[in-house]
Design a protein around this motif. Sequence first.
Motif, PDB file in Angstrom:
ATOM      1  N   UNK A 114      -0.750   6.685  13.956  1.00  0.00           N
ATOM      2  CA  UNK A 114      -1.381   6.946  15.251  1.00  0.00           C
ATOM      3  C   UNK A 114      -1.226   8.414  15.652  1.00  0.00           C
ATOM      4  N   UNK A 115      -0.079   8.994  15.350  1.00  0.00           N
ATOM      5  CA  UNK A 115       0.125  10.407  15.675  1.00  0.00           C
ATOM      6  C   UNK A 115      -0.781  11.292  14.830  1.00  0.00           C
ATOM      7  N   UNK A 116      -0.952  10.939  13.579  1.00  0.00           N
ATOM      8  CA  UNK A 116      -1.875  11.681  12.717  1.00  0.00           C
ATOM      9  C   UNK A 116      -3.282  11.661  13.290  1.00  0.00           C
ATOM     10  N   UNK A 117      -3.681  10.506  13.759  1.00  0.00           N
ATOM     11  CA  UNK A 117      -5.036  10.309  14.261  1.00  0.00           C
ATOM     12  C   UNK A 117      -5.298  11.083  15.543  1.00  0.00           C
ATOM     13  N   UNK A 118      -4.352  11.033  16.449  1.00  0.00           N
ATOM     14  CA  UNK A 118      -4.596  11.588  17.781  1.00  0.00           C
ATOM     15  C   UNK A 118      -4.124  13.023  17.960  1.00  0.00           C
ATOM     16  N   UNK A 119      -3.108  13.434  17.213  1.00  0.00           N
ATOM     17  CA  UNK A 119      -2.517  14.747  17.440  1.00  0.00           C
ATOM     18  C   UNK A 119      -2.609  15.693  16.236  1.00  0.00           C
ATOM     19  N   UNK A 120      -2.264  15.182  15.071  1.00  0.00           N
ATOM     20  CA  UNK A 120      -2.076  16.074  13.927  1.00  0.00           C
ATOM     21  C   UNK A 120      -3.397  16.495  13.296  1.00  0.00           C
ATOM     22  N   UNK A 121      -4.341  15.568  13.146  1.00  0.00           N
ATOM     23  CA  UNK A 121      -5.613  15.952  12.514  1.00  0.00           C
ATOM     24  C   UNK A 121      -6.343  17.046  13.281  1.00  0.00           C
ATOM     25  N   UNK A 156       2.577  22.623  13.562  1.00  0.00           N
ATOM     26  CA  UNK A 156       2.756  21.788  12.371  1.00  0.00           C
ATOM     27  C   UNK A 156       4.199  21.850  11.874  1.00  0.00           C
ATOM     28  N   UNK A 157       4.804  23.017  11.964  1.00  0.00           N
ATOM     29  CA  UNK A 157       6.193  23.170  11.534  1.00  0.00           C
ATOM     30  C   UNK A 157       7.114  22.326  12.415  1.00  0.00           C
ATOM     31  N   UNK A 158       6.841  22.317  13.708  1.00  0.00           N
ATOM     32  CA  UNK A 158       7.646  21.513  14.624  1.00  0.00           C
ATOM     33  C   UNK A 158       7.491  20.026  14.320  1.00  0.00           C
ATOM     34  N   UNK A 159       6.261  19.613  14.067  1.00  0.00           N
ATOM     35  CA  UNK A 159       5.995  18.199  13.774  1.00  0.00           C
ATOM     36  C   UNK A 159       6.675  17.788  12.473  1.00  0.00           C
ATOM     37  N   UNK A 160       6.625  18.675  11.478  1.00  0.00           N
ATOM     38  CA  UNK A 160       7.267  18.373  10.193  1.00  0.00           C
ATOM     39  C   UNK A 160       8.756  18.109  10.383  1.00  0.00           C
ATOM     40  N   UNK A 161       9.379  18.879  11.255  1.00  0.00           N
ATOM     41  CA  UNK A 161      10.802  18.667  11.538  1.00  0.00           C
ATOM     42  C   UNK A 161      11.022  17.359  12.276  1.00  0.00           C
ATOM     43  N   UNK A 162      10.253  17.140  13.327  1.00  0.00           N
ATOM     44  CA  UNK A 162      10.414  15.927  14.140  1.00  0.00           C
ATOM     45  C   UNK A 162      10.225  14.662  13.325  1.00  0.00           C
ATOM     46  N   UNK A 163       9.280  14.693  12.404  1.00  0.00           N
ATOM     47  CA  UNK A 163       8.989  13.515  11.580  1.00  0.00           C
ATOM     48  C   UNK A 163       9.931  13.391  10.386  1.00  0.00           C
ATOM     49  N   UNK A 164      10.779  14.382  10.192  1.00  0.00           N
ATOM     50  CA  UNK A 164      11.711  14.316   9.068  1.00  0.00           C
ATOM     51  C   UNK A 164      11.022  14.352   7.723  1.00  0.00           C
ATOM     52  N   UNK A 165       9.952  15.136   7.610  1.00  0.00           N
ATOM     53  CA  UNK A 165       9.183  15.150   6.367  1.00  0.00           C
ATOM     54  C   UNK A 165       9.969  15.735   5.205  1.00  0.00           C
ATOM     55  N   UNK A 166      11.006  16.490   5.493  1.00  0.00           N
ATOM     56  CA  UNK A 166      11.960  16.910   4.462  1.00  0.00           C
ATOM     57  C   UNK A 166      13.258  16.120   4.611  1.00  0.00           C
ATOM     58  N   UNK A 167      13.734  16.008   5.829  1.00  0.00           N
ATOM     59  CA  UNK A 167      15.032  15.376   6.086  1.00  0.00           C
ATOM     60  C   UNK A 167      15.115  13.961   5.536  1.00  0.00           C
ATOM     61  N   UNK A 168      14.020  13.221   5.616  1.00  0.00           N
ATOM     62  CA  UNK A 168      14.032  11.806   5.221  1.00  0.00           C
ATOM     63  C   UNK A 168      14.574  11.605   3.814  1.00  0.00           C
ATOM     64  N   UNK A 169      14.241  12.521   2.926  1.00  0.00           N
ATOM     65  CA  UNK A 169      14.662  12.368   1.530  1.00  0.00           C
ATOM     66  C   UNK A 169      16.138  12.645   1.321  1.00  0.00           C
ATOM     67  N   UNK A 188       0.357  10.503   3.711  1.00  0.00           N
ATOM     68  CA  UNK A 188      -0.465  10.313   4.901  1.00  0.00           C
ATOM     69  C   UNK A 188      -0.714  11.635   5.626  1.00  0.00           C
ATOM     70  N   UNK A 189       0.283  12.504   5.603  1.00  0.00           N
ATOM     71  CA  UNK A 189       0.216  13.785   6.316  1.00  0.00           C
ATOM     72  C   UNK A 189      -0.680  14.803   5.612  1.00  0.00           C
ATOM     73  N   UNK A 190      -0.736  14.750   4.304  1.00  0.00           N
ATOM     74  CA  UNK A 190      -1.317  15.825   3.505  1.00  0.00           C
ATOM     75  C   UNK A 190      -2.730  16.204   3.922  1.00  0.00           C
ATOM     76  N   UNK A 191      -3.620  15.235   4.010  1.00  0.00           N
ATOM     77  CA  UNK A 191      -5.019  15.560   4.295  1.00  0.00           C
ATOM     78  C   UNK A 191      -5.248  15.951   5.748  1.00  0.00           C
ATOM     79  N   UNK A 192      -4.242  15.784   6.596  1.00  0.00           N
ATOM     80  CA  UNK A 192      -4.346  16.172   8.011  1.00  0.00           C
ATOM     81  C   UNK A 192      -3.613  17.471   8.302  1.00  0.00           C
TER      82      UNK A 192
END
Length: 648
Positions: A114-121, A156-169, A188-192
């Motif tokens: 939902x965040x990808x759809x409404x905010x990130x894209x 985008x950098x802030x969102x990447x941190x908030x979503x743990x796109x690196x941290x999760x691993x 899911x994030x890549x194309x957006x």
Amino acid sequence: MFTCRLPWWRSSATCKPWQSGHFLPRLWERCQPPSRKGINTTVGQGQQVSAQEKQVLEDLEMPLARRETKNLFQEQPETGNQYLEDALLRSYLKTHLPPKVLEEVNQDLERFGNRLLTKIRPLGWECELNPPVFRQYDAWGQRVDQIVTCSAWRKMKEIAAEEGLIAEAYERRYSNWSRLHQAVKLYLFSSCSGGFNCPLAMTDGAAKVIESLGIPGSLKNAFDHLTSRDPKKFWTSGQWMTERRGGSDVANGTETVARKQTDGTYRLYGFKWFTSAADSDVTLTLARVADAEGHVKEGSSGLSLFFLKVRDEEGKLNSIQVQRLKDKLGTRQMATAELWLDGAKAELISAEGRGVASISNMLNITRIHNVIGAVASMRRMISLSREYARRRVAFGKLLKDHPLHMQTIARMEVQTRGAFLLLMEIVRLLGLAETNMASEQDQLLLRLLIPVAKLYTGKQASAVVVEAMESFGGQGYMEDTGLPVILRDALVLSIWEGTTNILSLDVLRSLTKSQGEVMAVFFSTVQKKLELASSTAKLEPAVKRMRDAISSLTRFMQAAGSKEALTMELAARDFSYSLARIYTGVLLIEHAARPDASSTDISAARRWCNQELCPAATELENSSYEAEEALQDSVLVYEGSPAHGSRL
């Protein structure tokens, strides 16, 4: 203030979710409209027309004079929550994740969708419209070398941190499944992402290198920043390897020199020809350590790995000069620069002369990210093509009612499903390795599959995206639709992190280094997976073709082993393709053998196995890998050229 103008391929939060992966008749079984005034849409009884399709058909019935003619009369394709619409992804997670993990991951991915759809894209599109700008001098002639990025890129950098796109691993909340959870979010994030997936790839790679070194005290702060969920603390990393004399040939192409200082640090001097995400906070780079007389050791054994901060605490560049930004075909959202290191302060983090070995962990991670980007671009284009086919009328009926059009999309769907399962297999194995749960066989298989998957999906992405663009007709060629962006950005995927030929040779190195053991593991793994699927009657044709392909590959290995090294080099690309097609086919068969598998799963497996699965064996039979053929290759390429003293 800039107002983001979305292209017509933007997502819609209100559109009906459409499950990915259903193709041919099943794809449209719920949305067949009745016939209307010469528009043949009837393919079965009891089928319902959607409100969107009904409106399309009613508009066509309206007299031309009453239609709105000031705009192009075509509806834009709209997609919804990517996670909810990706049936293959959801079925894979349901099959493999433990129930408790699945419950939490499912909630997170639906929210993220939902965040990808409404905010990130929308932010991603803003990044495309506002590429970085290089400001070399200020108004008073002072050199500043400032790379100016748009607010959306910084967001985008802030969102990447908030979503743990690196941290999760690296947090490992879900043990060995944490890496897969991260990979799915990145997919899911890549194309957006507006190109921000690239700096994330290098950031992940840098974190992996530091972790593999045991997170030494001097790098603990950097590791914490690279894996932070706090937008104010999160750092991104570069990967500065390419220099003027070489791309993949770092052993002979690296000229940067490192001079040791009295305090134990080093100063780097050299020219970095191609540095992606040049606005990153830190970077890893290779250089040759100079001895007391200023001499350096050539070759790969002379390379060492260094960590450096791009700017100091005051925000000034670390003795780095930005020469210019690259004018690229694609990935224009991201700053790629030529940099001159004129005494940049750095820390040696590998053993001296062990730079290539130490950075290999980074290359494995960035290659996996390349696969993620390839699969994501294919999925995005197919989702849009499929949705467009529900709306676009041509020759009296909707595109979805043209069998040839649907066959074309179905073929792309099969390729994308195979690539997705290959990606999931790699990150599953990586998750095991990172939690010390991988067997020796798992680790050998991972070493083989990473270059295989990277080279093959890079080629798949280019082919599928080009084909999908064609499904939009002339609209696919229009810049303001956003579709050319996807194409341009996909074309680099066969080049980044090693070209197809470079990685094909790397596949051969994995065989040599393991003394052939990796192929024993490969054959054993695919045979076991086929055994589990052999009881499914509908998969018998696919299983038979796969077993025939495995036999052909076995014969190829036996025949090639008795020939000179040139044979295997000439066969390297076809051999790698054979490995990719066979292993991917087995994964599709395995997925289709599940008790709750759909007819779509079975159809995809069977269709994949209808292609030539072992091109290496076929070409060997045709004597394509003989020395004489190699000589003829050169003649064919250069005959009639100025180098041969004649002109056509």
